[in-house]
Design an enzyme around this catalytic site. Sequence first.
Site, mmCIF file in Angstrom:
data_model
loop_
_atom_site.group_PDB
_atom_site.id
_atom_site.type_symbol
_atom_site.label_atom_id
_atom_site.label_comp_id
_atom_site.label_asym_id
_atom_site.label_seq_id
_atom_site.Cartn_x
_atom_site.Cartn_y
_atom_site.Cartn_z
ATOM 1 N N CYS A 198 -6.379 19.715 17.972
ATOM 2 C CA CYS A 198 -4.448 19.883 17.859
ATOM 3 C C CYS A 198 -4.391 18.772 16.538
ATOM 4 C CB CYS A 198 -3.461 20.319 18.615
ATOM 5 S SG CYS A 198 -4.113 22.038 18.945
ATOM 6 N N HIS B 103 5.799 17.468 17.467
ATOM 7 C CA HIS B 103 5.042 18.872 17.508
ATOM 8 C C HIS B 103 5.330 19.692 18.089
ATOM 9 C CE1 HIS B 103 0.297 19.836 18.769
ATOM 10 N NE2 HIS B 103 1.291 19.947 19.810
ATOM 11 N N GLU C 268 7.093 14.117 24.101
ATOM 12 C CA GLU C 268 7.177 14.261 22.808
ATOM 13 C C GLU C 268 8.346 13.557 23.577
ATOM 14 O OE1 GLU C 268 6.950 17.959 20.650
ATOM 15 O OE2 GLU C 268 7.076 15.394 19.163
ATOM 16 N N LYS D 14 6.529 25.408 14.392
ATOM 17 C CA LYS D 14 6.264 25.918 15.923
ATOM 18 C C LYS D 14 6.956 26.685 16.605
ATOM 19 C CE LYS D 14 2.467 22.856 16.676
ATOM 20 N NZ LYS D 14 3.001 21.541 16.523
ATOM 21 N N HIS E 298 1.830 28.186 16.903
ATOM 22 C CA HIS E 298 1.086 27.089 16.494
ATOM 23 C C HIS E 298 -0.292 27.286 16.189
ATOM 24 C CE1 HIS E 298 -0.664 23.127 17.850
ATOM 25 N NE2 HIS E 298 -0.869 23.497 19.280
ATOM 26 N N PHE F 168 -5.957 18.269 22.832
ATOM 27 C CA PHE F 168 -6.973 18.659 23.427
ATOM 28 C C PHE F 168 -7.640 17.096 23.443
ATOM 29 C CE2 PHE F 168 -4.134 21.147 25.173
ATOM 30 C CZ PHE F 168 -4.680 22.668 25.683
#
Lengths: 85, 416, 418
Positions: free
Chosen positions: C165, C305, C316, C337, C342, C401
Site C-alpha cells: 500500500c 493514509h 498514524e 480514502k 483505498h 502490509f
Amino acid sequence: MSTITIDDLNRLLTEEAGGTDNGALTSELVDTEFVALGYDSLALLGIATRIGKEFGVHISDEVLFDLVTPRAVLDLVNGVARETR
Amino acid sequence: MTAGMATGAGGRTVVTGIGLLTPNGFGLEEFWQATLERRSGIGPLTRFDATRYPARLAGEIDGFDPASHLPARLLPQTDVSTQLALVASDWALQDAKVESGGYADYDMGVVTANACGGFAFTHREFHKLWSQGPDSVSVYESFAWFYAVNTGQISIRNGLRGPSSALVADQAGGLDAVGHARRTVRAGTPLVVTGGVDSALDPWGWVSQLADGRVSHAVDPEHAYLPFDTHACGHVPGEGGALLVLEDADAARHRGAHQVYGEIAGYGSTFDPPPGSGLPSGLARAAELALADAGVAAAQVDVVFADGAGVGELDRAEAAAINAVFGPRSVPVTVPKALTGRMHSGAGPVDICAALLSIRDGVIPPTGKVTRVPAEYRIDLVREEPRTARVSCALVLARGRWGFNSAVVVREALPR
Amino acid sequence: MVITGIGVRAADSGSRAEFWSLLTSGRSATRRISFFDPSPYRSQMAGEADFDPLAEGLTPAEIQRMDRAAQFAVVCAREAVADSGMDFSALDLTRVGVSLGSAVAAATSLEQQYLAVSAGGRDWLVDHTRVSPNMADYLIPSVMPAEVAWTVAAQGPVTMISNGCTSGLDSVGHACRLLREGSADVMLAGASDTPITPIVVACFDAIRATSPRNDDPEHASRPFDASRNGFVLAEGAAMFVLEEYEHARRRDAHIYAEISGYASRCNAYHMTGLKADGREMAEAIRVALAEARTDPSAVDYINAHGSGTKQNDRHETAAYKRSLGEHAYSTPVSSIKSMVGHSLGAIGSIEIAASALAIEHDVVPPTANLHQSDPECDLDYVPRTARECPVNTALTVGSGFGGFQSAMVLRSPEGARV
C-alpha cells in the site's frame, strides 16, 4: 452443536497458524495469553472463521480481540453453545 | 553505529554475506562445486503431475524442508518462495556475522526483487475460493502472495527498519534490486539485504510460465536449456535465488566484518525501444552505463556472466551487444544458469554470487552442457570445463521480457 | 524535482478535473460492488471507476492484451503527458524513465484466467490449452511499466515498485532519486491498482480489514470516525511527469508542486498489524521533513493514509504527534480514502495528486463521513467540508502490509503566493 475442547483448539490453531514454540496447547496452558504462546491477531481471526463453521458459533469483531487466552475462547464458544442447546 | 550514520556518496559498497539456494546447490559452496563440475539441477517436474503439459522439465530445489529451518508459525503464512528467501537471508546474515546491536535498526534495510510473488500459495487460495467459497480463504492470503512479501518478512524476522523496497522487472529485477540496494547504502543506510528468490512450480504457475513461448519443450534434461548453443531451443524455468548482505565498506570495516566477497562497483539499467521500431536493444548501453558507473574500461573486465536466454534470436542479440562493448571474442562469456534454469528474480543475484566466487577462486565456471556455439556469434563462451583465469572484475547481464536490460559490475575488494 | 503533469482515474474521477471536483465536494464515491455479485462476501462495497477503455482511446489490441490496471496506468500516463506540454519526441529518450507502483498488479486478469483454466475452480491441474497468450504477463506483471514506457518510447531506467500500500508513494520517491542522481532527465512515475475482484475482496474479508457496512455504501469509508470499521476497497491510478526544477523552468512548464522530501522506513513488527505508537511512520516523516529542510511548523496540510481501520487511524495519529509535536494539533489532516476508497498500491500516487492539487488551489479536501469524534483521534481532520486556506507545504504519508511506512513532502513552486 458440540462443545469445543482444548484439543480442538490446539488442532485449529496448529492447522491455521502452525504449532507454538512450547509444543501442543494443553490444559496447563489454558490461561496463558495467546500472545505469549506466539499466536497473533491473524491466528485468532483464522480460527474464528473455522469455529464458526465447525461449531456454529459466530465470533463478532467486538468480542474477538477480548479473547486473550484459550480459556476465554473455550468459555465463549461453550457458553454460547450451551445457551442455544 | 548511530542511527542515520551518513556514509556519503562515493563510498564503496561490498558484499559481506551470501545465502543461496538453487536447484543444483543447497548453499553457496554446494552450488559452486556443482557449477564447476557441471552438475545440473534440471530434471523432470516432481511437484505435481506434469504429464499432460508440453514442457515437463524444471529446475527444482529438491528436499527443501522448511520446517527444519523456520519456526512452525511462519509456515502456514508463507509461500515456498518466501520460505526459501527467509532461509537464504538467515544464511546471508549469519555469513556476514552481523552481531545484534552492531547497527541500529534504521541503519539496515531490505531491497528484494520478485517476479511471480507467492504464486503456489495464491493458487491454493484461488482454488479454495472457487471450490469451497469465500470463507475458506486464508487470513494470510492478504500478504503471502503480493510482490513485497519477501522484503516484508525478511524485515520482520530480522528487525530491519531502514528504507526497504520490492522491485518487479522479470529476470532483470534481481540486478535492479542489487543496484538499488547499493544506491540505498550510498545514500546513508550502511547495511542492506538484497537479492531475489522466485518459485512458481504449481500447475497454474507452470502453464503461465509456458505461455511466454520461450520455454524449451525438450525431454532430455541434458539438452533442454542450451544458451548460445547451435541447438538452443528455449529455456527451462527454475526456482531459487540468493540474498546478499551489502554494506558500506567503511562501516563494515568499522564493525569488524570478517569477510568481504567483493564490491558491487557499478550498475546500469535501460529499456528497449518499442517493439517493431527496428532499433537495437538497449543491452549494450546498460553494460556501458554500468562500466562507466564503476569507472572501469571494457578491457579491464575479465568475464561476462550473460543473460543467456537460450532462444536463437535473443542469444544472437546478446552476443551482438557483448561484441559492441568488448569487441568480438575479446572477453570470456559464461552462463552458469544453464545448470539451474532461469530463476526469475533469483537469476541476477545468483550470477553475482558466481561472479564473486570466480574472483575468489580464479576460475570461470562453464556454461552447463553447451557444446557448439555458432561461429557468427563471435563470442568466447566458456564451456565443457571451468577455465582457470585471474578474475578481478566481472560484468553481470540480465534481460527481462518486453525490453528490460540491467547490468552490474562486480569487482574484487580493495586490500584493507 | 517538480510535478509538471498529472493524470488520475478513480471512483467518480474520469479525469484530473473530475477527481479534484469530487475531492472538494466532500462526497463519497464508494458504492455497492457492481463488477460481480458481492452477496457472498462480508464487505460488498468498493470505489469503482466507470472506465470505458475505448472511450479512453485505447485500441482493441491494447484492450485485449492489457490487464485493467495496465489500462488505467497508460490512460493516466497519456493524460499526464498531455498535461505537461512536454514534447517527448525532442528529448533524448535514453534519459526518460518510468517508475510504476502497483500492489496486486494483474489480479483482475489473474482471476478471470484462473476461472478459465481451472474450469471454475474445479481443476488443480489446470488446462494449458485454455491459457491466454497474455498469461505470462499476468504472472509476472512487469509488462505494466513497459506499457507506460511505450506511451513515450522511454528507454531509460524502467521499473515497477511493488511495496504493497505504499507502492504509489515509493514509486514517486524512487523516480525522484533517479532524477537526482542523474540517471534520467524526465520520469513518468505513479501507480495503478484495479483490485476489485473476488480473491482480493475475500482476502480482506478474512482479516476483517474492510468495512461490512453494506447497507450504507456511501458512508462506509469514514476515517478517524469513532464508528469506523474498516476500509473500502477501490481501484484507481495516478501518473505524473516529473523533471528537475530547472528543466521545467527552461521550457516554461506549469509546475504543480515541488517534491522536496521523501523517506521510507519499515516497522519490522507484523505483516498486517501496527503498534499503537507510530514510531517508524514518525521517523519517516522526520527524515522526509529534514530532507525538505522544512520545520514541522511549516506544514500546512497533511494528506493522511487514513484507511479507516481502527488500528491505522490511531497509529498514524500517534505518528503525527510524535513527529510534529504540538503542530500536529494545528495542522489540518484529511483522508481522501473517505471519498475514493483505498486502491492499495495506487492510492499513494492518487494522494500525491490530491496534495499537489491542494497546493495548486489552496484548498484542503475534507475527510468525508466524519461525524463522531474518537478520543484517540483528536486532531483536526477537516470533517466533511473542504477548506480554503493557504497550502504551501503538504505532507503525505502511507502505511502498508509488510510494515512499510513512507512520507513525502510537497511544496508550492518557488515564487508562488505567500
